[in-house]
Design an enzyme around this catalytic site. Sequence first.
Site, PDB file in Angstrom:
ATOM      1  N   GLU A   1      -5.764   3.633   8.240  1.00 30.44           N
ATOM      2  CA  GLU A   1      -5.469   3.665   6.668  1.00 30.44           C
ATOM      3  C   GLU A   1      -6.429   4.502   5.916  1.00 30.44           C
ATOM      4  OE1 GLU A   1      -3.096   2.408   4.601  1.00 30.44           O
ATOM      5  OE2 GLU A   1      -4.376   3.238   3.285  1.00 30.44           O
TER       6      GLU A   1
ATOM      7  N   THR B   1       6.079  -5.752   7.227  1.00 31.10           N
ATOM      8  CA  THR B   1       4.968  -5.198   6.563  1.00 31.10           C
ATOM      9  C   THR B   1       4.875  -5.773   5.182  1.00 31.10           C
ATOM     10  OG1 THR B   1       6.007  -3.321   5.731  1.00 31.10           O
ATOM     11  CG2 THR B   1       5.117  -2.875   7.755  1.00 31.10           C
TER      12      THR B   1
ATOM     13  N   PHE C   1       5.146  -4.171   2.385  1.00 31.67           N
ATOM     14  CA  PHE C   1       6.282  -3.385   1.558  1.00 31.67           C
ATOM     15  C   PHE C   1       7.724  -3.868   1.858  1.00 31.67           C
ATOM     16  CE2 PHE C   1       4.684   0.043  -1.343  1.00 31.67           C
ATOM     17  CZ  PHE C   1       3.225  -0.048  -1.244  1.00 31.67           C
ATOM     18  N   GLU C   2       7.963  -4.139   3.155  1.00 26.65           N
ATOM     19  CA  GLU C   2       9.175  -4.677   3.655  1.00 26.65           C
ATOM     20  C   GLU C   2       9.327  -5.907   2.857  1.00 26.65           C
ATOM     21  OE1 GLU C   2      12.078  -5.250   7.517  1.00 26.65           O
ATOM     22  OE2 GLU C   2       9.957  -5.891   7.589  1.00 26.65           O
TER      23      GLU C   2
ATOM     24  N   ASP D   1       4.135   6.735   1.971  1.00 23.33           N
ATOM     25  CA  ASP D   1       4.482   7.067   0.679  1.00 23.33           C
ATOM     26  C   ASP D   1       5.411   8.229   0.536  1.00 23.33           C
ATOM     27  OD1 ASP D   1       2.352   5.555  -0.344  1.00 23.33           O
ATOM     28  OD2 ASP D   1       0.796   6.989   0.373  1.00 23.33           O
TER      29      ASP D   1
HETATM   30  C1  SAM Z   1       3.666   2.609   0.638  1.00 20.63           C
HETATM   31  S1  SAM Z   1       2.151   2.141   1.495  1.00 20.63           S
HETATM   32  C2  SAM Z   1       2.767   0.849   3.061  1.00 20.63           C
HETATM   33  C3  SAM Z   1       1.762   0.234   3.525  1.00 20.63           C
HETATM   34  C4  SAM Z   1       2.215  -0.467   4.999  1.00 20.63           C
HETATM   35  N1  SAM Z   1       2.864   0.338   6.030  1.00 20.63           N
HETATM   36  C5  SAM Z   1       3.618  -1.341   4.495  1.00 20.63           C
HETATM   37  O1  SAM Z   1       4.670  -1.180   4.731  1.00 20.63           O
HETATM   38  O2  SAM Z   1       3.297  -2.551   3.759  1.00 20.63           O
HETATM   39  C6  SAM Z   1       1.462   3.572   2.530  1.00 20.63           C
HETATM   40  C7  SAM Z   1       0.158   3.382   3.070  1.00 20.63           C
HETATM   41  O3  SAM Z   1      -0.090   4.632   3.809  1.00 20.63           O
HETATM   42  C8  SAM Z   1      -1.304   4.957   3.554  1.00 20.63           C
HETATM   43  N2  SAM Z   1      -1.518   6.436   3.847  1.00 20.63           N
HETATM   44  C9  SAM Z   1      -0.761   7.346   3.078  1.00 20.63           C
HETATM   45  N3  SAM Z   1      -0.892   8.799   3.544  1.00 20.63           N
HETATM   46  C10 SAM Z   1      -1.915   8.353   4.846  1.00 20.63           C
HETATM   47  C11 SAM Z   1      -2.586   9.201   5.516  1.00 20.63           C
HETATM   48  N4  SAM Z   1      -2.458  10.527   5.641  1.00 20.63           N
HETATM   49  N5  SAM Z   1      -3.368   8.810   6.444  1.00 20.63           N
HETATM   50  C12 SAM Z   1      -3.683   7.345   6.547  1.00 20.63           C
HETATM   51  N6  SAM Z   1      -3.160   6.343   5.672  1.00 20.63           N
HETATM   52  C13 SAM Z   1      -2.071   7.084   4.697  1.00 20.63           C
HETATM   53  C14 SAM Z   1      -1.612   4.883   1.891  1.00 20.63           C
HETATM   54  O4  SAM Z   1      -2.923   4.764   1.594  1.00 20.63           O
HETATM   55  C15 SAM Z   1      -0.973   3.464   1.753  1.00 20.63           C
HETATM   56  O5  SAM Z   1      -1.897   2.167   2.152  1.00 20.63           O
END
Ligand code: SAM
Length: 208
Positions: free
Chosen positions: A62, A186, A188-189, A112
């Site tokens: 993360e 998760t 988000f889900e 993202d």
């Molecule tokens: C939209 S959130 C989804 C979080 C979780 N997977 C969920 O479904 O609840 C995307 C997460 O990916 C992390 N993230 C995005 N790009 C990343 C990268 N290159 N390396 C590590 N983490 C990353 C962001 O900080 C964020 O916490």
Amino acid sequence: MARILKDYPEVSLRPEDLDGKIDFANIFGRTAPLHIEIGTGKAAFLLNQARARPDLNFLGIERARKYYRYAVDRIGRWGLENVRIIRTDAAQFLAESVPDNSVDCFHVYFPDPWPKRRHHKRRFFNPANLEQLLRCLRPTGQIKIATDHAEYFEQIQMLLSAYSAGLEKTNFLPAAGADRREWVGTNFERKYLQQNRPIYTIAVKKIR
Ligand SMILES: C[S@@+](CC[C@H](N)C(=O)[O-])C[C@H]1O[C@@H](n2cnc3c(N)ncnc32)[C@H](O)[C@@H]1O
């Protein structure tokens, strides 16, 4: 009142301590199939899955400090011994620190979507990162992906189909740690299910 987040150094890998490719058996103190989640957010999937599957080793990646700290606090409080987490950029970490053929499953849930066209280059799924995922996977290892974003999902499917010589589609089985009606459980889900948003999933397997 905001909860005070505790640090549990034993659950974290520190990027500054890494030197070359990681020996995961050494990190976990045992040899077991390795699952890596990219972008854990608050780590609901990682925690529930690790609790449901004590036979597997789990590593969360993360980038955001806020979520990382929250996740460390929860992993420590839950007392899970089969989970580690690292705060770093997944693309760099895979390329520099994860050995060839060492990972049994990558989980990438609700990456993202960067919806603006000029930001698409920031998306995690691109040819270079897919090459890294493939390099790190053992033969028969899987990449499991879920998203609510139709256009990003389409792009991911196209990207995966360009690697059909090395990957084949397989059933996306719901996670052992997820609740009924969920694919992965998760944060988000859970939010998107409440909003009745469609959720797209795909799982692929490395053939050689
Ligand atoms: C939209 S959130 C989804 C979080 C979780 N997977 C969920 O479904 O609840 C995307 C997460 O990916 C992390 N993230 C995005 N790009 C990343 C990268 N290159 N390396 C590590 N983490 C990353 C962001 O900080 C964020 O916490």
